[in-house]
Design a protein around this motif. Structure first.
Motif, short mmCIF file in Angstrom:
data_model
loop_
_atom_site.label_atom_id
_atom_site.label_comp_id
_atom_site.label_asym_id
_atom_site.label_seq_id
_atom_site.Cartn_x
_atom_site.Cartn_y
_atom_site.Cartn_z
N LEU A 1 0.82 -1.22 0.00
CA LEU A 1 0.00 0.00 0.00
C LEU A 1 0.85 1.27 0.00
O LEU A 1 0.32 2.37 -0.16
CB LEU A 1 -0.98 0.00 1.19
CG LEU A 1 -2.00 -1.15 1.17
CD1 LEU A 1 -3.03 -0.96 2.27
CD2 LEU A 1 -2.71 -1.26 -0.18
N LEU A 2 2.17 1.12 0.13
CA LEU A 2 3.03 2.31 0.02
C LEU A 2 3.18 2.75 -1.43
O LEU A 2 3.59 3.88 -1.70
CB LEU A 2 4.44 2.00 0.56
CG LEU A 2 4.57 1.78 2.06
CD1 LEU A 2 6.02 1.42 2.40
CD2 LEU A 2 4.14 3.01 2.85
N ARG A 3 2.88 1.85 -2.36
CA ARG A 3 3.11 2.15 -3.78
C ARG A 3 1.98 3.01 -4.33
O ARG A 3 0.82 2.59 -4.34
CB ARG A 3 3.13 0.81 -4.48
CG ARG A 3 4.00 0.43 -5.62
CD ARG A 3 5.30 0.87 -5.92
NE ARG A 3 5.37 1.37 -7.28
CZ ARG A 3 5.70 0.67 -8.34
NH1 ARG A 3 6.04 -0.58 -8.24
NH2 ARG A 3 5.72 1.24 -9.52
N LYS A 4 2.31 4.22 -4.78
CA LYS A 4 1.30 5.08 -5.41
C LYS A 4 0.83 4.39 -6.70
O LYS A 4 1.65 3.87 -7.44
CB LYS A 4 1.88 6.44 -5.75
CG LYS A 4 2.36 7.23 -4.57
CD LYS A 4 1.79 8.64 -4.54
CE LYS A 4 2.08 9.40 -3.26
NZ LYS A 4 2.33 8.63 -2.06
N GLY A 5 -0.48 4.38 -6.92
CA GLY A 5 -1.00 3.76 -8.14
C GLY A 5 -1.48 2.33 -7.91
O GLY A 5 -1.96 1.69 -8.84
N VAL A 6 -1.40 1.84 -6.67
CA VAL A 6 -1.79 0.45 -6.42
C VAL A 6 -3.29 0.24 -6.68
O VAL A 6 -3.71 -0.81 -7.19
CB VAL A 6 -1.37 -0.01 -4.99
CG1 VAL A 6 -2.02 0.79 -3.90
CG2 VAL A 6 -1.67 -1.50 -4.79
N VAL A 7 -4.11 1.26 -6.41
CA VAL A 7 -5.56 1.10 -6.61
C VAL A 7 -5.85 0.94 -8.11
O VAL A 7 -6.62 0.05 -8.53
CB VAL A 7 -6.34 2.30 -6.01
CG1 VAL A 7 -7.81 2.24 -6.38
CG2 VAL A 7 -6.18 2.31 -4.48
N ALA B 1 -9.17 1.15 2.37
CA ALA B 1 -10.02 -0.05 2.25
C ALA B 1 -11.13 0.16 1.22
O ALA B 1 -11.35 -0.71 0.36
CB ALA B 1 -10.61 -0.40 3.62
N VAL B 2 -11.83 1.29 1.28
CA VAL B 2 -12.96 1.49 0.37
C VAL B 2 -12.49 1.61 -1.08
O VAL B 2 -12.99 0.89 -1.97
CB VAL B 2 -13.82 2.70 0.82
CG1 VAL B 2 -14.83 3.08 -0.25
CG2 VAL B 2 -14.53 2.38 2.14
N PRO B 3 -11.48 2.47 -1.38
CA PRO B 3 -11.00 2.51 -2.78
C PRO B 3 -10.51 1.15 -3.29
O PRO B 3 -10.74 0.81 -4.46
CB PRO B 3 -9.85 3.52 -2.75
CG PRO B 3 -10.02 4.30 -1.50
CD PRO B 3 -10.86 3.51 -0.55
N LEU B 4 -9.86 0.37 -2.44
CA LEU B 4 -9.37 -0.94 -2.89
C LEU B 4 -10.54 -1.85 -3.25
O LEU B 4 -10.52 -2.53 -4.28
CB LEU B 4 -8.53 -1.60 -1.79
CG LEU B 4 -7.14 -0.99 -1.53
CD1 LEU B 4 -6.55 -1.52 -0.22
CD2 LEU B 4 -6.19 -1.25 -2.69
N LYS B 5 -11.55 -1.85 -2.41
CA LYS B 5 -12.73 -2.68 -2.68
C LYS B 5 -13.42 -2.23 -3.97
O LYS B 5 -13.79 -3.04 -4.82
CB LYS B 5 -13.69 -2.58 -1.48
CG LYS B 5 -15.01 -3.28 -1.67
CD LYS B 5 -14.86 -4.78 -1.65
CE LYS B 5 -16.19 -5.46 -1.93
NZ LYS B 5 -16.07 -6.90 -2.09
N GLN B 6 -13.55 -0.91 -4.10
CA GLN B 6 -14.22 -0.39 -5.31
C GLN B 6 -13.44 -0.72 -6.57
O GLN B 6 -14.01 -0.88 -7.65
CB GLN B 6 -14.42 1.13 -5.19
CG GLN B 6 -15.53 1.48 -4.21
CD GLN B 6 -15.62 2.97 -3.91
OE1 GLN B 6 -14.68 3.72 -4.22
NE2 GLN B 6 -16.72 3.38 -3.30
N ALA B 7 -12.12 -0.84 -6.44
CA ALA B 7 -11.30 -1.16 -7.62
C ALA B 7 -11.41 -2.63 -8.02
O ALA B 7 -10.98 -3.02 -9.10
CB ALA B 7 -9.84 -0.81 -7.33
N GLY B 8 -11.95 -3.47 -7.13
CA GLY B 8 -12.15 -4.87 -7.49
C GLY B 8 -11.37 -5.86 -6.64
O GLY B 8 -11.38 -7.06 -6.91
N LEU B 9 -10.69 -5.36 -5.59
CA LEU B 9 -10.00 -6.28 -4.68
C LEU B 9 -11.05 -7.10 -3.94
O LEU B 9 -12.09 -6.56 -3.53
CB LEU B 9 -9.15 -5.48 -3.67
CG LEU B 9 -8.22 -6.33 -2.81
CD1 LEU B 9 -7.10 -6.95 -3.65
CD2 LEU B 9 -7.59 -5.48 -1.69
#
Ligand code: SAM
Length: 330
Positions: free
Chosen positions: A70-76, A108-116
Motif C-alpha cells: 500500500l506504500l506504492r502510489k498507483g496500487v488502486v 479499504a474502500v477505494p481498494l474494494k471499489q477497484a475490485g480487490l
C-alpha cells in the motif's frame, strides 16, 4: 499449451507478486532494524504484462504483496486493471492483497471499489506495547486495528489476520488472539517462523509449532479441525462452540510442499519457484530485451519445471534462501 504444472504434477494456479520491497515496518522476524538494501520496483505496466501472460497459462489466484504494497502510489489503479483479467475458464481472478494494515483505514474502500476481493492483515500482537516491540514502530497499533475494521466494513471479506509467532516475543499472544478472532469476527492465522529474516535469528527453538498452538489454545477453548482445500496452506480450526475460526500455517513442523500451487514474482521482476529457492529467474530481463508474449510463456514454462520438490528447513543440508522475505514477497 495445457495449464501450467511442474514436473511433479503440481498445478500452478497461484501467483504472489511483490510490487515493492520497501516497507514502513521493521518486524523483527523479517527485517533488520535499519533501512537495509532495496532491489527496487518496476512500472505497474510491467507487472500487469507479467500477470496477464501468467493468467493465460493457468493462474487463477493473484495476491499482491511486498514489502508493503500500500506504500506504492498507483496500487488502486493497478488492482482495477487486474480485476479486468479473466482466467482460462473466463472467471475473474481471485484477487487478494497482504498488508501490514497501516494505510488501510483510508484505502479499504477505494481498494474494494477497484475490485480487490480480500485482504490479509499482518498483526503480531493484540497488546500495543508488544506490537511496537515486534514492528519497531511506535504508533502503528491503532492504525492497524482501525484498518482491520475498515476492511471489514468495506466488504473485503473473509478477512484474515496473520500472526507470526516467535518464541521470546509473542507466544503469550495465542489465547488473546483466540479471543480477538471471536470478538472481531476475523480469521486469525498463526504462522510458524521461517528462516527468511534479515537478522538471522532463526533456530528450531524459536519456532512455536502447530501442536504447541493447538495445546495452548485448548486451555482457553478446545479447537475442532475443519476441512480445507488441498492447496490451502493453513490448517483450519473452529472453536468447539462454533464461534470464531483460526488457522495455523505450519511450514516448519508440518510442511505442505507436496500441494504447493504457488510461484512468486519479486518487485524487481524475478520469478521464484519456492520461498527457499537459492536462485531466481529474470523474467523482467527478458521483457526488457524485447521478448514476445509467446517467448515469455516458453521461458515461464521452463522455469516452472525447475520448481523445488520441497524445502529443507531444519535439515543438515539446509541452504538459506538467496533473498529474505521482504525482498521476495510473502
Ligand atoms: N507488508 C505486508 C505485511 O506486513 O503483511 C506484506 C509483506 S510480508 C513480507 C508478508 C507476510 O510474510 C506477513 O504476513 C509476514 O508476517 C510474513 N513473514 C515475514 N517474515 C516471515 C518469517 N521469517 N517467517 C514467517 N512469516 C514471515
Amino acid at each position: 499449451m495445457p495449464p501450467l504444472s511442474d514436473k511433479f504434477g503440481r498445478p500452478i494456479t497461484d501467483l504472489r507478486i511483490s510490487i515493492t520491497d520497501h516497507c514502513n515496518y521493521k518486524c523483527v522476524y523479517c527485517r533488520t532494524g535499519n533501512e537495509g538494501a532495496l532491489y527496487g520496483d518496476l512500472p505497474f505496466a510491467d507487472y500487469l504484462r507479467m500477470v496477464r501472460v501468467l493468467v493465460g497459462m493457468g493462474i487463477q489466484k493473484v495476491r499482491i504483496t511486498g514489502g508493503e504494497p500500500l506504500l506504492r502510489k498507483g496500487v488502486v489503479e493497478f488492482i482495477r486493471e487486474l480485476a479486468q483479467l479473466r482466467d482460462l475458464e473466463g472467471e475473474a481472478l481471485d484477487l487478494a492483497l497482504t498488508t501490514n494494515g497501516h494505510l488501510l483505514p483510508e484505502m479499504a474502500v477505494p481498494l474494494k471499489q477497484a475490485g480487490l476481493r480480500r485482504v490479509t492483515v499482518s498483526m503480531d500482537a493484540v497488546d500495543p506495547d508488544r506490537f511496537a516491540r515486534i514492528t519497531r514502530v511506535a504508533s502503528g497499533f491503532d492504525n492497524v486495528l482501525a484498518g482491520i475494521r475498515a476492511a471489514r466494513r468495506a466488504g473485503l471479506w473473509p478477512l484474515k489476520v496473520n500472526c507470526v509467532l516467535m518464541r521470546g516475543f509473542n507466544e503469550d499472544q495465542i489465547i488473546p488472539f483466540g479471543m480477538f478472532a471471536r470478538e472481531e469476527g476475523v480469521v486469525v492465522r498463526f504462522i510458524e517462523f521461517m528462516p527468511l529474516e534479515e537478522d538471522r535469528l532463526w533456530s528450531p527453538q524459536t519456532v512455536v509449532t502447530l501442536d504447541e498452538i493447538v495445546k495452548r489454545m485448548a486451555e482457553y477453548r478446545p479447537l475442532v479441525e475443519i476441512p480445507r482445500e488441498r492447496s490451502e496452506t493453513a490448517r483450519r480450526f473452529r472453536f468447539d462452540d462454533g464461534v470464531g475460526e483460526i488457522g495455523i500455517i505450519a511450514p516448519v513442523s508440518h510442511p505442505f510442499c507436496g500441494h504447493c500451487s504457488r510461484i512468486r514474482i519479486t518487485s524487481d521482476g524475478k520469478i521464484r519457484t519456492c520461498l527457499f529457492s537459492v536462485w531466481d529467474h529474470d523474467l523482467h530481463g527478458r521483457m526488457r530485451n524485447g521478448a514476445s508474449d509467446a517467448e515469455l510463456e516458453d521461458y515461464i514454462h521452463g522455469v516452472v519445471q525447475k520448481k523445488e520438490e520441497r524445502h529443507h528447513i531444519g535439515e543438515p543440508d539446509f541452504v538459506p534462501a538467496s533473498r529474505t522475505m521482504v525482498h521476495i514477497g510473502g
